[in-house]
Design an enzyme around this catalytic site. Structure first.
Site, short mmCIF file in Angstrom:
data_model
loop_
_atom_site.label_atom_id
_atom_site.label_comp_id
_atom_site.label_asym_id
_atom_site.label_seq_id
_atom_site.Cartn_x
_atom_site.Cartn_y
_atom_site.Cartn_z
N ASP A 82 0.84 -1.20 0.00
CA ASP A 82 0.00 0.00 0.00
C ASP A 82 0.88 1.26 0.00
OD1 ASP A 82 -2.38 1.42 0.19
OD2 ASP A 82 -2.51 1.24 2.38
N GLY A 182 -6.96 8.93 8.11
CA GLY A 182 -6.76 9.23 9.53
C GLY A 182 -8.04 9.47 10.30
N ASN A 231 -9.95 0.83 1.79
CA ASN A 231 -8.74 0.80 2.62
C ASN A 231 -9.08 1.31 4.02
OD1 ASN A 231 -7.61 0.20 0.16
ND2 ASN A 231 -5.79 1.43 0.53
P1 13P Z 1 -7.74 5.20 7.25
O1 13P Z 1 -6.57 5.02 8.15
O2 13P Z 1 -8.30 6.58 7.28
O3 13P Z 1 -8.77 4.15 7.45
O4 13P Z 1 -7.19 5.03 5.76
C1 13P Z 1 -6.43 3.88 5.48
C2 13P Z 1 -5.92 3.91 4.09
O5 13P Z 1 -6.46 4.54 3.20
C3 13P Z 1 -4.71 3.10 3.82
O6 13P Z 1 -4.37 3.10 2.48
#
Ligand code: 13P
Length: 303
Positions: A82, A182, A231
């Site tokens: 990722d 976040g 995600n």
């Molecule tokens: P969040 O931490 O906001 O759930 O987002 C995770 C993300 O997009 C990882 O690629």
């Protein structure tokens, strides 16, 4: 169970009308918990490893553990790199076992985003690895408070998305339609019309970053408009921190009490979100719809 191809999995999700959760793992306890949570929901799952977290763990060691866990899983699993910052780190991640990679270079000018992503596609496709590109920009940092990283959101333009997919050959596309990475304080406003226009303009499955904090009905609205991968990390991280803080007691219980507490809450949150995403109960159908994948990109079973 051997790993499955990410492109096949996301195409299956799109056809069947659900989304696969892609959860960032930061240690082997998270890997075990994410897979256990998916098994409880009988859902296919993507375990992700974000390059920005590599400062906090030994990526090759964790990938070796994740590979063992994925092979032993009772649901189809893919291992995803990722937020990759370029060709070299994507190649490295594939060497260590990732069978999907994200080219996270949408902050570059469009032509450079195309050039870097295209180089990753050429390298990854040669070994059967799926590539996710991104057009537009989703601000924030997964795992941290969104308010601390108020970068400017850049919404994805449907015409640009279509050009990007045609010029790069990506298998899946991450889009920016209002989410941020976040911990968030205010309700997120999603530009669902824009999402529908993007889905009409491109033929590939769509990805949403910054899943934490969205309401159940927002997830359902995203999935109804073509999102097939969500995600999700901060929600797991916050639950894990709170559970560890409550369980760690230097007198009555040792460190392992914290590990157990973290595994329980992370697994439960994965199960809960798989249910919201409509992925619960899909593991058998996904497995039979997807080609299997092994580290050298050889297909174990073509269909
Ligand atoms: P969040 O931490 O906001 O759930 O987002 C995770 C993300 O997009 C990882 O690629």
């Amino acid at each position: 169970m051997p790993l499955i191809r990410v492109d096949d999995l996301l195409n299956h999700a799109r056809t069947a009308g659900y989304a696969v959760g892609a959860y960032d793992a930061v240690d082997s306890n998270f890997v075990s918990a994410i897979i256990a949570g998916a098994e409880a929901a009988r859902a296919p799952v993507i375990v992700s490893f974000a390059e920005m977290h590599f400062a906090h763990y030994d990526f090759p060691v964790l990938m070796a553990a994740a590979m063992v866990a994925a092979r032993r899983a009772r649901v189809p699993v893919a291992l995803f790199f990722d937020h990759g910052t370029g060709l070299e780190t994507a190649r490295d991640a594939i060497r260590h076992g990732a069978n999907g990679v994200m080219a996270d270079v949408s902050h570059l000018p469009f032509s450079e985003n195309v050039a870097v992503t295209r180089s990753i596609v050429a390298m990854a496709h040669a070994v059967g690895v799926t590539v996710e590109g991104e057009v537009g920009y989703v601000p924030g940092v997964a795992g941290e408070d969104a308010i601390l990283h108020p970068g400017e959101i850049q919404l994805t333009a449907p015409a640009e998305a279509a050009r990007f997919v045609a010029e790069t050959g990506v298998d899946v596309l991450a889009v920016s339609i209002g989410t941020v990475h976040g911990r968030i304080r205010d309700e997120i406003k999603l530009d669902l019309d824009r999402l529908a226009a993007i889905a009409k303009a491109v033929a590939v499955p769509l990805v949403i970053h910054g899943g934490t904090g969205l309401a159940d009905e927002q997830f359902r609205a995203l999935i109804a408009r073509g999102v097939t991968k969500v995600n999700y990390y901060t929600g797991l991280s916050d639950l894990a921190s709170a559970a560890a803080a409550a369980a760690l007691d230097p007198i009555d219980a040792g460190y392992t009490a914290g590990l157990d507490a973290v595994r329980a809450v992370v697994a439960a949150e994965v199960t809960r979100t798989c249910e919201i995403f409509g992925a619960a109960g899909r593991s058998d159908a996904a497995q039979s719809a997807c080609r299997l994948w092994q580290e050298d990109g050889t297909l174990l079973r073509g269909n």
